[in-house]
Write a protein that holds these residues in place. Structure first.
Motif, PDB file in Angstrom:
ATOM      1  N   CYS A   1      43.464  34.942  43.971  1.00  0.00           N
ATOM      2  CA  CYS A   1      43.488  35.809  42.871  1.00  0.00           C
ATOM      3  C   CYS A   1      43.174  37.033  43.429  1.00  0.00           C
ATOM      4  CB  CYS A   1      42.192  35.559  41.955  1.00  0.00           C
ATOM      5  SG  CYS A   1      42.621  34.134  40.870  1.00  0.00           S
ATOM      6  N   PHE A   2      42.120  37.357  44.474  1.00  0.00           N
ATOM      7  CA  PHE A   2      41.991  38.360  44.979  1.00  0.00           C
ATOM      8  C   PHE A   2      43.278  39.284  45.817  1.00  0.00           C
ATOM      9  CE2 PHE A   2      40.319  41.092  49.191  1.00  0.00           C
ATOM     10  CZ  PHE A   2      40.092  41.939  48.472  1.00  0.00           C
ATOM     11  N   MET A   3      43.927  38.091  46.304  1.00  0.00           N
ATOM     12  CA  MET A   3      45.318  38.513  46.831  1.00  0.00           C
ATOM     13  C   MET A   3      46.257  39.092  46.077  1.00  0.00           C
ATOM     14  SD  MET A   3      45.006  38.461  50.324  1.00  0.00           S
ATOM     15  CE  MET A   3      46.727  38.649  50.438  1.00  0.00           C
ATOM     16  N   LEU A   4      46.261  38.453  44.637  1.00  0.00           N
ATOM     17  CA  LEU A   4      47.095  39.145  43.655  1.00  0.00           C
ATOM     18  C   LEU A   4      46.612  40.359  43.415  1.00  0.00           C
ATOM     19  CD1 LEU A   4      47.444  35.919  41.434  1.00  0.00           C
ATOM     20  CD2 LEU A   4      49.179  36.697  43.091  1.00  0.00           C
ATOM     21  N   VAL A   5      45.404  40.516  43.242  1.00  0.00           N
ATOM     22  CA  VAL A   5      44.889  41.939  42.984  1.00  0.00           C
ATOM     23  C   VAL A   5      45.331  42.865  43.882  1.00  0.00           C
ATOM     24  CG1 VAL A   5      42.928  43.355  42.736  1.00  0.00           C
ATOM     25  CG2 VAL A   5      42.747  41.113  41.754  1.00  0.00           C
ATOM     26  N   VAL A   6      45.346  42.528  45.149  1.00  0.00           N
ATOM     27  CA  VAL A   6      45.875  43.689  46.377  1.00  0.00           C
ATOM     28  C   VAL A   6      47.431  43.570  46.320  1.00  0.00           C
ATOM     29  CG1 VAL A   6      45.932  43.837  48.844  1.00  0.00           C
ATOM     30  CG2 VAL A   6      43.986  42.576  48.031  1.00  0.00           C
ATOM     31  N   VAL A   7      47.966  42.604  45.963  1.00  0.00           N
ATOM     32  CA  VAL A   7      49.558  42.552  45.638  1.00  0.00           C
ATOM     33  C   VAL A   7      49.741  43.721  44.463  1.00  0.00           C
ATOM     34  CG1 VAL A   7      51.667  41.453  44.930  1.00  0.00           C
ATOM     35  CG2 VAL A   7      50.176  40.629  46.742  1.00  0.00           C
ATOM     36  N   ALA A   8      49.053  43.658  43.520  1.00  0.00           N
ATOM     37  CA  ALA A   8      49.209  44.577  42.129  1.00  0.00           C
ATOM     38  C   ALA A   8      48.920  46.006  42.730  1.00  0.00           C
ATOM     39  CB  ALA A   8      48.264  44.136  41.066  1.00  0.00           C
ATOM     40  N   MET A   9      47.897  46.291  43.571  1.00  0.00           N
ATOM     41  CA  MET A   9      47.685  47.608  43.951  1.00  0.00           C
ATOM     42  C   MET A   9      48.740  48.126  44.852  1.00  0.00           C
ATOM     43  SD  MET A   9      43.613  47.407  45.580  1.00  0.00           S
ATOM     44  CE  MET A   9      43.916  48.969  46.409  1.00  0.00           C
ATOM     45  N   MET A  10      49.725  47.257  45.405  1.00  0.00           N
ATOM     46  CA  MET A  10      50.679  47.769  46.302  1.00  0.00           C
ATOM     47  C   MET A  10      51.929  47.772  45.552  1.00  0.00           C
ATOM     48  SD  MET A  10      50.048  46.027  50.011  1.00  0.00           S
ATOM     49  CE  MET A  10      49.983  44.272  49.222  1.00  0.00           C
ATOM     50  N   LEU A  11      51.964  47.245  44.173  1.00  0.00           N
ATOM     51  CA  LEU A  11      53.275  47.218  43.682  1.00  0.00           C
ATOM     52  C   LEU A  11      53.527  48.497  42.886  1.00  0.00           C
ATOM     53  CD1 LEU A  11      55.361  44.734  42.417  1.00  0.00           C
ATOM     54  CD2 LEU A  11      53.826  44.988  40.169  1.00  0.00           C
TER      55      LEU A  11
ATOM     56  N   PRO B   1      46.276  49.337  28.505  1.00  0.00           N
ATOM     57  CA  PRO B   1      46.250  48.446  29.637  1.00  0.00           C
ATOM     58  C   PRO B   1      45.239  48.546  30.519  1.00  0.00           C
ATOM     59  CG  PRO B   1      48.398  49.768  29.465  1.00  0.00           C
ATOM     60  CD  PRO B   1      47.577  50.219  28.196  1.00  0.00           C
ATOM     61  N   TYR B   2      44.416  49.822  30.337  1.00  0.00           N
ATOM     62  CA  TYR B   2      43.006  49.852  31.365  1.00  0.00           C
ATOM     63  C   TYR B   2      42.105  48.870  30.710  1.00  0.00           C
ATOM     64  CZ  TYR B   2      44.952  53.806  33.956  1.00  0.00           C
ATOM     65  OH  TYR B   2      45.595  54.528  34.704  1.00  0.00           O
ATOM     66  N   PHE B   3      42.101  48.504  29.523  1.00  0.00           N
ATOM     67  CA  PHE B   3      41.106  47.375  29.023  1.00  0.00           C
ATOM     68  C   PHE B   3      41.417  46.128  29.351  1.00  0.00           C
ATOM     69  CE2 PHE B   3      40.232  51.111  26.353  1.00  0.00           C
ATOM     70  CZ  PHE B   3      38.788  51.161  26.128  1.00  0.00           C
ATOM     71  N   PHE B   4      42.626  45.888  30.039  1.00  0.00           N
ATOM     72  CA  PHE B   4      43.002  44.385  30.508  1.00  0.00           C
ATOM     73  C   PHE B   4      42.692  44.399  32.087  1.00  0.00           C
ATOM     74  CE2 PHE B   4      44.531  44.977  26.299  1.00  0.00           C
ATOM     75  CZ  PHE B   4      44.340  43.702  25.562  1.00  0.00           C
ATOM     76  N   PHE B   5      43.451  45.325  32.644  1.00  0.00           N
ATOM     77  CA  PHE B   5      43.393  45.146  34.257  1.00  0.00           C
ATOM     78  C   PHE B   5      43.685  46.368  34.821  1.00  0.00           C
ATOM     79  CE2 PHE B   5      46.079  44.322  38.026  1.00  0.00           C
ATOM     80  CZ  PHE B   5      45.329  43.555  38.538  1.00  0.00           C
ATOM     81  N   ASP B   6      43.059  46.635  35.823  1.00  0.00           N
ATOM     82  CA  ASP B   6      43.283  47.800  36.751  1.00  0.00           C
ATOM     83  C   ASP B   6      42.886  47.435  38.264  1.00  0.00           C
ATOM     84  OD1 ASP B   6      43.849  50.432  37.341  1.00  0.00           O
ATOM     85  OD2 ASP B   6      41.506  50.830  37.659  1.00  0.00           O
ATOM     86  N   ALA B   7      43.849  47.158  38.987  1.00  0.00           N
ATOM     87  CA  ALA B   7      44.014  46.385  40.181  1.00  0.00           C
ATOM     88  C   ALA B   7      42.968  47.315  41.151  1.00  0.00           C
ATOM     89  CB  ALA B   7      45.284  46.381  40.958  1.00  0.00           C
ATOM     90  N   PHE B   8      42.953  48.728  41.248  1.00  0.00           N
ATOM     91  CA  PHE B   8      42.374  49.333  42.302  1.00  0.00           C
ATOM     92  C   PHE B   8      40.965  49.477  41.862  1.00  0.00           C
ATOM     93  CE2 PHE B   8      40.494  53.550  43.453  1.00  0.00           C
ATOM     94  CZ  PHE B   8      40.687  53.586  44.744  1.00  0.00           C
ATOM     95  N   SER B   9      40.443  49.828  40.610  1.00  0.00           N
ATOM     96  CA  SER B   9      39.159  49.335  40.302  1.00  0.00           C
ATOM     97  C   SER B   9      38.368  48.079  40.628  1.00  0.00           C
ATOM     98  CB  SER B   9      39.041  49.652  38.815  1.00  0.00           C
ATOM     99  OG  SER B   9      39.421  51.114  38.325  1.00  0.00           O
TER     100      SER B   9
END
Length: 296
Positions: free
Chosen positions: A126-136, A164-172
């Motif tokens: 899951c953490f890797m998915l967060v990192v991938v979402a940051m680079m997307l 969208p910020y109430f559901f997911f923000d990868a950088f935060s």
């Protein structure tokens, strides 16, 4: 028989010229020690100085070879409010930035806590998915998201920008997760021994200790949304009533025949809230960024 020691002699008076020399030496030493920082500070100040000087010029002098105003027209800052509904745009920008920042914190703090302090299967994935979402790149998701908001009927409003910020923000999530890792587990374990569940550990122990990291994350999110241009252009471009400042200032030139003095005056007013925010929160911001990179 005790002997009395002679009183210490008073220090000889310092000549005024010697005082001036010492003071001057300290100033030279400070300049020499911080020369690079001073030079970089002056370089970064030049654009701000250019914006301010242009904002108080006459219209026919702005953007010419004359960089210093021949006449100072501070009324330009009042004129921009007559030319465009700037207060309304200020309200839209503040609404967008404030709600997006609140939403990012509400969604990122529990997610970062789960990634930093809990142990469960699939955590690293899951953490890797967060990192991938940051680079997307955001352009990858533009078409499906825009189609979704069109179907829901929210285009032309600020809703597609805020929700969208109430559901997911990868950088935060990433930034808070890195800060939470620097907080010792002993405090959390002690709270659990005292009978606190995970929610109380998060709200009563972790969040008060993570205020610098939360402040840094909030500032990053606020600055990004305050300066965001692509999102408002995509979702609110068709409705001027919901324009934020970033979109309004880009259209200010076309509406008023490139009156650069008024454009720069509006730009200075737009930068002012962000500068004031950073001045008052810079200690927490720097502290949060410093501790975020301590442990990975």
């Amino acid at each position: 028989m005790t002997t009395l020691s002679a009183p210490p002699r008073p220090a000889p008076p310092v000549h005024p010229r010697e005082k001036f020399k010492r003071r001057w030496d300290k100033k030279l030493s400070f300049v020499a020690t911080h020369a690079v920082g001073i030079a970089l500070g002056l370089i970064f100040m030049l654009p701000l100085l250019f914006v301010f000087l242009t904002s108080v010029m006459k219209s026919d002098q702005a953007m010419t070879s004359s960089l210093w105003p021949t006449e100072w027209h501070f009324e330009n800052f009042v004129e921009v409010f007559r030319k465009a509904p700037l207060l309304e745009y200020f309200g839209n920008s503040f609404l967008y930035s404030a709600l997006a920042t609140i939403g990012a914190l509400l969604s990122a703090i529990p997610a970062a806590y789960g990634l930093a302090k809990l142990r469960w299967r699939g955590q690293n994935l899951c953490f890797m998915l967060v990192v991938v979402a940051m680079m997307l790149p955001p352009q990858v998701t533009v078409v499906p998201l825009y189609d979704l908001w069109v179907r829901l009927g929210f285009t032309g409003t600020l809703v597609p920008l805020i929700v969208p910020y109430f559901f997911f923000d990868a950088f935060s999530i990433f930034l808070l997760r890195q800060f939470f890792l620097t907080i010792p587990k002993d405090y959390l374990e002690a709270a659990k021994i005292d009978g606190c569940n995970e929610f109380r550990v998060l709200t009563r122990v972790l969040i008060p200790m993570a205020k610098p990291g939360i402040a840094a994350t909030a500032m990053f999110c606020f600055l990004f949304t305050w300066n965001d241009y692509f999102g408002p252009l995509l979702y609110t471009g068709e409705n001027k009533d919901n324009w934020p400042l970033s979109l309004a200032i880009a259209s200010f030139r076309g509406m008023h025949h490139v009156e650069w003095n008024l454009t720069m005056a509006a730009t200075a007013l737009i930068m002012l809230p962000v500068i004031v925010l950073f001045v008052f929160a810079q200690k927490s911001f720097v502290k949060g960024i410093t501790f975020t990179g301590v442990k990975g």
